[in-house]
Motif scaffolding. Sequence first.
Motif: not given
Length: 134
Positions: A64-76, A51-62
């Motif tokens: 935003l990509a980092r925020q997207h990573f932390y929103q997506s990562f939910l360790p069980f 998800e973070a790589a996709r965000e970087m590929a689309i917007k090229d903004d670290e």
Amino acid sequence: MGMYAERHAERGAAAVEFALVLSILLALLMGVIEFGRVWAIQANLAQASREAAREMAIKDDETLARQHFYQSFLPFGESDADAAKATVTFSKVTGLPNDACQHTASAEYTAKSWTGFFVSEYTLTGEGAMRCGG
């Protein structure tokens, strides 16, 4: 030896056998639980990296990509504060055929063991890659 003594000896042997089998079964059960939990965390880490790589590929903004990573990562089985301990790094590869480029997000997370039977913590990695422009 009387009938009572023989039955009593058999019950004692059955108790010892049960204790031996139970300890093996409990160790096996704990191993399955620990393996399943670590596998779930690693799969989620890989998905958040994609998800973070996709965000970087689309917007090229670290940021935003980092925020997207932390929103997506939910360790069980871990808290949100523990999820924030994951590290994510970004890289960009250029010079691919047809003047294409690729963004990569690599993440690392250290998960604590629930059981402590095997190791006290696991270092997990995930990686996602996406061509520039999505």
